[in-house]
Write an enzyme that holds these catalytic residues in place. Sequence first.
Site, PDB file in Angstrom:
ATOM      1  N   HIS A  11      -2.806   7.115   2.495  1.00 29.94           N
ATOM      2  CA  HIS A  11      -3.353   5.819   2.115  1.00 29.94           C
ATOM      3  C   HIS A  11      -4.652   5.606   2.880  1.00 29.94           C
ATOM      4  O   HIS A  11      -4.732   5.830   4.084  1.00 29.94           O
ATOM      5  CB  HIS A  11      -2.341   4.720   2.461  1.00 29.94           C
ATOM      6  CG  HIS A  11      -2.911   3.344   2.416  1.00 29.94           C
ATOM      7  ND1 HIS A  11      -3.656   2.886   1.352  1.00 29.94           N
ATOM      8  CD2 HIS A  11      -2.865   2.323   3.309  1.00 29.94           C
ATOM      9  CE1 HIS A  11      -4.037   1.643   1.589  1.00 29.94           C
ATOM     10  NE2 HIS A  11      -3.570   1.284   2.764  1.00 29.94           N
TER      11      HIS A  11
ATOM     12  N   CYS B  54       0.804  -1.231   0.000  1.00 29.34           N
ATOM     13  CA  CYS B  54       0.000   0.000   0.000  1.00 29.34           C
ATOM     14  C   CYS B  54       0.834   1.278   0.000  1.00 29.34           C
ATOM     15  O   CYS B  54       0.280   2.370  -0.176  1.00 29.34           O
ATOM     16  CB  CYS B  54      -0.966  -0.008   1.178  1.00 29.34           C
ATOM     17  SG  CYS B  54      -2.175  -1.352   1.087  1.00 29.34           S
TER      18      CYS B  54
ATOM     19  N   ASN C 286     -10.532   0.567   0.955  1.00 30.59           N
ATOM     20  CA  ASN C 286      -9.076   0.531   0.858  1.00 30.59           C
ATOM     21  C   ASN C 286      -8.723  -0.106  -0.480  1.00 30.59           C
ATOM     22  O   ASN C 286      -8.924  -1.301  -0.677  1.00 30.59           O
ATOM     23  CB  ASN C 286      -8.512  -0.277   2.029  1.00 30.59           C
ATOM     24  CG  ASN C 286      -7.001  -0.409   1.992  1.00 30.59           C
ATOM     25  OD1 ASN C 286      -6.352  -0.179   0.976  1.00 30.59           O
ATOM     26  ND2 ASN C 286      -6.427  -0.821   3.120  1.00 30.59           N
TER      27      ASN C 286
END
Length: 344
Positions: free
Chosen positions: A254, A113, A284
Amino acid sequence: MTRIGIVSTGSYLPDTVVGNEEIARGAGVSDEWIVRKTGIRERRRADDRDATSDLAARAALAALEQAGVQPQDVAYIVLATSTPDHPQPATASIVQHLIGAVNAAAFDINAVCSGFVYATTVAERLLRAADDGRYALVIGADIYSRILDYSDSKTAILFGDGAGAVLLGAVPEARGITETSLLSRGDQYRLISVPAGGSRMPANDRTLREGAHYFRMDGRGVRSFVQDNLPAALHELLERAGVERELVRHFVPHQANGVMLGEVWPELGLPRATMHLALEEYGNTGSASVPITLDVAHRRGEFADGETVLMAGFGGGMTVGAVLTRWAPTAFARPREQELTAVV
């Protein structure tokens, strides 16, 4: 020396919307529980016919269209993903073919990520060294729906599919990327993993039965890692750049978990910054989450010329990355029609 910055942004979100109720049934939780734990209400799911390269190519074309730049003017395609089309070749090579960027060198980066921030750092260095007036496409793309165990409430509730991209190129003086920071904590690599499918544990009947090909995460361990490492990394970056925290106007993190971001936000000490979130709608999206959120905010007109934008990623590895940039004026060009090349 030529300053390199963000020339345009783009994103692609699949059409299929998956609400919490569908996810909750399989994971043994409720819609209310998911919202309370994460702030997420829905996410997107890729069509069965699409791979990560397809999503990445559409986001890349959106960024090119916004800038009015032709694919053949792209010198580099750097694709951040932890869900590639295949173990090899690089998914970026397929994207190069799909969009017709015949002059681009293309390669993947896997920092999970944090990948988009890592990829942006690499692409900015390549362009600055070349100083030839060409561009780099930096893309974050992931299809996590293919590697989730939907009975696992720790992971199934979080992830969605999508892709985001930025076009990097020369920008006016006193604009563009001013500082970057990357760090890894390999001693904590077990916190996030897909155990099977690589050279240490090749996929076989046993790993399939045991579900070792699914994404696994130690949620509490990840939360502690973020709390321990993200604020310090950002403070160090700003100090190295000589930028006071009060001058940061936008923070694009993020989109891991809205509740966790809310908990760490006071520790970042950015009193005049807006934290941009898109996770309520998109969840996400792995390495795509920073560029998707950046594109959403940009298309809403939320960034003004010269404002300081701080982007940050964190994820498996364990990794943290950050990019500090002064926003350059960007022009929304008239979209042009371009079809993706068919890949057999």
